[in-house]
Design an enzyme around this catalytic site. Structure first.
Site, PDB file in Angstrom:
ATOM      1  N   LYS A   1      38.369  27.445  39.593  1.00 57.56           N
ATOM      2  CA  LYS A   1      39.383  28.411  40.019  1.00 57.56           C
ATOM      3  C   LYS A   1      40.041  28.048  41.356  1.00 57.56           C
ATOM      4  O   LYS A   1      41.201  28.378  41.579  1.00 57.56           O
ATOM      5  CB  LYS A   1      38.776  29.813  40.097  1.00 57.56           C
ATOM      6  CG  LYS A   1      38.397  30.373  38.736  1.00 57.56           C
ATOM      7  CD  LYS A   1      37.913  31.801  38.821  1.00 57.56           C
ATOM      8  CE  LYS A   1      37.554  32.313  37.435  1.00 57.56           C
ATOM      9  NZ  LYS A   1      37.207  33.754  37.441  1.00 57.56           N
TER      10      LYS A   1
ATOM     11  N   ASP B   1      42.116  38.154  37.872  1.00 63.23           N
ATOM     12  CA  ASP B   1      40.727  38.606  38.007  1.00 63.23           C
ATOM     13  C   ASP B   1      40.618  39.904  38.790  1.00 63.23           C
ATOM     14  O   ASP B   1      39.992  40.869  38.338  1.00 63.23           O
ATOM     15  CB  ASP B   1      39.892  37.531  38.710  1.00 63.23           C
ATOM     16  CG  ASP B   1      39.363  36.463  37.764  1.00 63.23           C
ATOM     17  OD1 ASP B   1      39.244  36.741  36.560  1.00 63.23           O
ATOM     18  OD2 ASP B   1      39.077  35.357  38.239  1.00 63.23           O
TER      19      ASP B   1
END
Length: 290
Positions: free
Chosen positions: A70, A106
């Site tokens: 990420k 997220d």
């Protein structure tokens, strides 16, 4: 039916075989009646740049990004959204005519999960976040921006926790503290006892992953608290087990996975995601009832 006009989406991670995202997104795409397919990709770390270049070269329309990439994926992208820049992490890539843009769903996904599925207001009280990686960064900022009055970041590498806490405070004005992963820290215990939300953003408890005790007394998480584990495989994690034993409300990461996927799908396609279809598929994958 896959044919020459099928649009390809996917997920990049390592490992990635455990992910429920392919089943969830393919169910959604079938429900929407669009000619798309979603597949997993597992490049080794030294091939990440080549893998991202392959998205552009092969015309893959978009991918999700999961651990451990990420943060590592960012230098290989053309641009970032404001959210992704603030979080310092990317979980969704969109390919528009060869331009790769990094997004992050997220944090917003967790906030939506807390509000929609658990009727939990982030402004209810302080929060403790275990971990300081990409997911933790997104979640910490999202909680602060959604009204959480005070945050604590707990990590094995204290310097990384401190850096995240300082970033959150500077970006949002929310008070944020850093703690080392130390079960004997009385200040951490005191902060945790007065917190409304505890979020595990580490791989501890993940199927096939680390088995380790959290740096908490045995009666925490406890009654009146929400213990949220971003791990969702297994569906009932050690963090959840200890919380349920103590009377806390517990949740695994399926709801966050659902809503971050909903937001990603809508970004990719411009269509309203079939939320309940995606939810049913996730529960089907876990083998547990809703």
């Amino acid at each position: 039916m896959i044919n020459g006009k099928t649009v390809v989406y996917g997920i990049i991670g390592n490992p990635v075989a455990h992910s429920f995202s392919p089943a969830m997104h393919n169910a959604a795409m079938r429900e929407l009646g669009i000619n798309c397919v979603y597949v997993p990709f597992c490049p080794p770390p030294e091939k990440l740049g080549e893998a991202v270049a392959g998205i552009r070269a092969l015309g893959i329309a978009g991918v999700n990004v999961t651990v451990p990439y990420k943060e590592a994926v960012i230098p290989h992208l053309d641009e970032l959204t404001g959210e992704a820049k603030l979080y310092g992490a990317v979980n969704t890539i969109i390919n528009r005519r060869g331009v790769l843009t990094g997004h992050n769903t997220d944090g917003p996904g967790l906030i939506k999960a807390l509000r929609e599925d658990y009727q939990f207001d982030p402004g209810k009280g302080p929060a403790v976040i275990f971990g300081a990686g990409g997911a933790a960064r997104a979640i910490a900022v999202a909680l602060a921006r959604s009204g959480c009055p005070e945050l604590a970041v707990v990590n094995r590498r204290f310097e990384k926790a401190l850096k995240l806490a300082e970033m959150v405070a500077a970006a949002t004005g929310t008070q944020a503290r850093a703690f080392h992963w130390d079960a004997g820290d009385r200040q951490l215990e005191e902060f945790t006892r007065r917190s409304a939300l505890l979020v595990n953003c580490t791989p501890v408890g993940m199927a096939g992953g680390a088995v380790e005790e959290f740096p908490l007394p045995g009666d925490l998480p406890g009654k009146g608290q929400l213990a949220y584990d971003t791990v969702y495989n297994p569906p009932r994690t050690p963090f959840m087990v200890r919380g349920a034993r103590n009377g806390a409300v517990v949740a695994n990461g399926l709801s966050m996975l659902l809503y971050q996927g909903v937001l990603a799908l809508e970004e990719w396609t411009g269509l309203a995601a079939p939320v309940e279809v995606m939810r049913r598929e996730l529960y089907k994958q876990t083998g547990i009832s809703e």
